[in-house]
Design a protein around this motif. Sequence first.
Motif, short mmCIF file in Angstrom:
data_model
loop_
_atom_site.label_atom_id
_atom_site.label_comp_id
_atom_site.label_asym_id
_atom_site.label_seq_id
_atom_site.Cartn_x
_atom_site.Cartn_y
_atom_site.Cartn_z
N THR A 90 70.87 16.53 0.99
CA THR A 90 71.75 16.11 -0.10
C THR A 90 71.10 16.45 -1.44
O THR A 90 69.96 16.06 -1.70
CB THR A 90 72.03 14.60 -0.03
N SER B 32 70.93 15.54 -4.98
CA SER B 32 71.28 14.30 -5.66
C SER B 32 71.78 14.51 -7.09
O SER B 32 71.77 15.62 -7.62
CB SER B 32 70.09 13.34 -5.64
N LYS B 33 72.21 13.43 -7.72
CA LYS B 33 73.00 13.47 -8.95
C LYS B 33 72.31 14.09 -10.16
O LYS B 33 72.97 14.65 -11.03
CB LYS B 33 73.44 12.04 -9.31
N THR C 225 75.34 18.72 1.08
CA THR C 225 76.11 17.82 0.23
C THR C 225 75.57 17.90 -1.20
O THR C 225 74.36 17.79 -1.40
CB THR C 225 76.04 16.37 0.73
N LYS D 296 75.81 16.28 -5.00
CA LYS D 296 76.29 15.15 -5.80
C LYS D 296 76.03 15.36 -7.29
O LYS D 296 76.36 14.50 -8.10
CB LYS D 296 75.63 13.85 -5.34
N SER E 163 80.53 15.96 -3.74
CA SER E 163 80.83 14.54 -3.60
C SER E 163 80.73 13.81 -4.93
O SER E 163 79.66 13.77 -5.56
CB SER E 163 79.86 13.91 -2.59
N GLY E 164 81.85 13.24 -5.39
CA GLY E 164 81.86 12.38 -6.57
C GLY E 164 81.53 13.08 -7.87
O GLY E 164 80.87 12.51 -8.74
N ALA F 282 83.36 10.24 -3.72
CA ALA F 282 82.10 9.48 -3.66
C ALA F 282 82.32 8.20 -2.88
O ALA F 282 83.37 7.57 -2.97
CB ALA F 282 81.61 9.15 -5.06
#
Length: 244
Positions: free
Chosen positions: A163, A165-166, A186, A188, A213-214, A242
């Motif tokens: 993933t 991350s943001k 994924t 984000k 995602s989101g 999300a």
Amino acid sequence: AGEGAAAATYTVETVATDDTPGEVVYTQPVNYKKVKKATVPATVEIDGKTYKVVAIAKKAFFKATKLTTVAVGKNVKSIGASAFSKATKVTKVTGCAGVQTIGSSAFAGLAKLTTVAKLKKAKTIGANAFKGDKKLAKLALGANVTKIGKSAFLNCASLKAFTVSKKVSSIGASAFKGCKKLKKLTVKSTKLTTKKSVKNFLKGSSVKTVKLSGLGAAKSKVKKAISSFAGKKGVNIKIGRAHV
């Protein structure tokens, strides 16, 4: 000497006072090529004063070929370049609660490595950081990562999930090249919107699906950047919601 002081050498970064702990860098264990289990302590006593161990020096355990397990103390913020590179028998790395920076090739060439503690505070993953760790199936990064270097996970043939991350603002070229089992990624982060931020990061990878995602309003820009510049054609980019 306190825990670890007799078994390793340290470089003083900040001198301790009677009231305030100093800071040291863990330089190298004594007889490091014979060490089988290593603990980098959170603190160490030197000349009767307490010092926090805030970093592991570059090449601290380079080619420590008998080393099998490593425990990293909670005050360590930085792991230097090639710190554990080519320590070929290492299977497990624990601790790492305070680690923010993983230097280039820090864990490269650890062909038996299967377990790394969650890197909750990690911000920077250096180039080639986990290169060639072919048995590493899972790596949990926290939400603070901002940069993933080029070839960071090159030939991590067992890695199955990842993933982004943001806070990630850039992923280096060929970051996942040779990750044969990594079919889905994924994402984000809303910051991967430019050519420079994603250029060729999927080159040589086996990724078939990227799930966004989101991302809110940034989703179209991120999708376009990955489609245009990530270096792999035919990737299915899905837009998901999300999870709250």
